[in-house]
Design a protein around this motif. Sequence first.
Motif, short mmCIF file in Angstrom:
data_model
loop_
_atom_site.label_atom_id
_atom_site.label_comp_id
_atom_site.label_asym_id
_atom_site.label_seq_id
_atom_site.Cartn_x
_atom_site.Cartn_y
_atom_site.Cartn_z
N ASN A 247 38.66 55.37 66.68
CA ASN A 247 38.22 55.97 67.94
C ASN A 247 37.68 54.94 68.94
N VAL A 248 38.36 53.83 69.02
CA VAL A 248 37.97 52.76 69.95
C VAL A 248 38.67 53.00 71.28
N PRO A 249 37.92 53.15 72.36
CA PRO A 249 38.56 53.33 73.67
C PRO A 249 39.40 52.10 74.05
N GLU A 250 40.48 52.34 74.74
CA GLU A 250 41.36 51.24 75.14
C GLU A 250 40.61 50.22 75.99
N GLU A 251 39.64 50.66 76.76
CA GLU A 251 38.85 49.75 77.59
C GLU A 251 38.11 48.71 76.73
N VAL A 252 37.63 49.12 75.57
CA VAL A 252 36.95 48.18 74.67
C VAL A 252 37.94 47.12 74.19
N PHE A 253 39.16 47.55 73.84
CA PHE A 253 40.20 46.59 73.44
C PHE A 253 40.52 45.63 74.58
N ASN A 254 40.69 46.16 75.79
CA ASN A 254 41.01 45.31 76.94
C ASN A 254 39.91 44.30 77.22
N MET A 255 38.67 44.73 77.05
CA MET A 255 37.55 43.81 77.27
C MET A 255 37.49 42.75 76.16
N LEU A 256 37.85 43.13 74.94
CA LEU A 256 37.92 42.14 73.86
C LEU A 256 38.97 41.09 74.19
N LYS A 257 40.13 41.54 74.67
CA LYS A 257 41.19 40.59 75.06
C LYS A 257 40.70 39.62 76.13
N ALA A 258 39.92 40.13 77.07
CA ALA A 258 39.48 39.33 78.21
C ALA A 258 38.24 38.48 77.91
N ALA A 259 37.55 38.78 76.84
CA ALA A 259 36.28 38.11 76.55
C ALA A 259 36.47 36.62 76.30
N GLY B 60 34.19 36.68 69.25
CA GLY B 60 33.19 36.97 68.23
C GLY B 60 31.93 37.56 68.83
N ARG B 61 31.48 37.02 69.93
CA ARG B 61 30.28 37.54 70.58
C ARG B 61 30.54 38.95 71.11
N TYR B 62 31.68 39.18 71.73
CA TYR B 62 32.01 40.53 72.21
C TYR B 62 32.05 41.51 71.04
N PHE B 63 32.71 41.10 69.95
CA PHE B 63 32.77 41.95 68.76
C PHE B 63 31.37 42.32 68.28
N ASN B 64 30.50 41.33 68.17
CA ASN B 64 29.15 41.59 67.67
C ASN B 64 28.35 42.53 68.56
N TYR B 65 28.51 42.44 69.85
CA TYR B 65 27.72 43.26 70.79
C TYR B 65 28.32 44.64 71.04
N PHE B 66 29.64 44.76 71.05
CA PHE B 66 30.26 46.00 71.52
C PHE B 66 31.12 46.75 70.49
N ILE B 67 31.36 46.15 69.34
CA ILE B 67 32.20 46.82 68.34
C ILE B 67 31.46 46.98 67.01
N LYS B 68 30.93 45.92 66.48
CA LYS B 68 30.25 45.95 65.19
C LYS B 68 29.10 46.96 65.22
N GLY B 69 29.12 47.88 64.27
CA GLY B 69 28.07 48.89 64.18
C GLY B 69 28.20 50.04 65.16
N LYS B 70 29.23 50.01 66.01
CA LYS B 70 29.41 51.05 67.03
C LYS B 70 30.53 52.04 66.67
N PHE B 71 31.46 51.61 65.82
CA PHE B 71 32.62 52.43 65.47
C PHE B 71 32.76 52.51 63.95
N LYS B 72 33.24 53.65 63.48
CA LYS B 72 33.56 53.78 62.06
C LYS B 72 34.76 52.90 61.76
#
Length: 67
Positions: free
Chosen positions: A32-44, A48-60
């Motif tokens: 259930n990851v919004p496409e915007e989160v994926f696009n921001m990961l691509k652009a980051a 690793g820092r983006y993953f830690n702040y916006f993905i890790k612990g936020k999604f199953k």
Amino acid sequence: MPSSVIHHFSYDPDAKALKITFVSGIRYKYKNVPEEVFNMLKAAGSKGRYFNYFIKGKFKYNKMKHS
């Protein structure tokens, strides 16, 4: 896509699934990851820092078996 933490990642927009392979070889599928989160990961600048702040612990997630 150089990263000291993430080796590869991909996204399935229909399933809203983000698959991440870490440099250790461990693979996870985040749900259930919004496409915007994926696009921001691509652009980051730091994947690793983006993953830690916006993905890790936020999604199953599920740990994926090695293919």
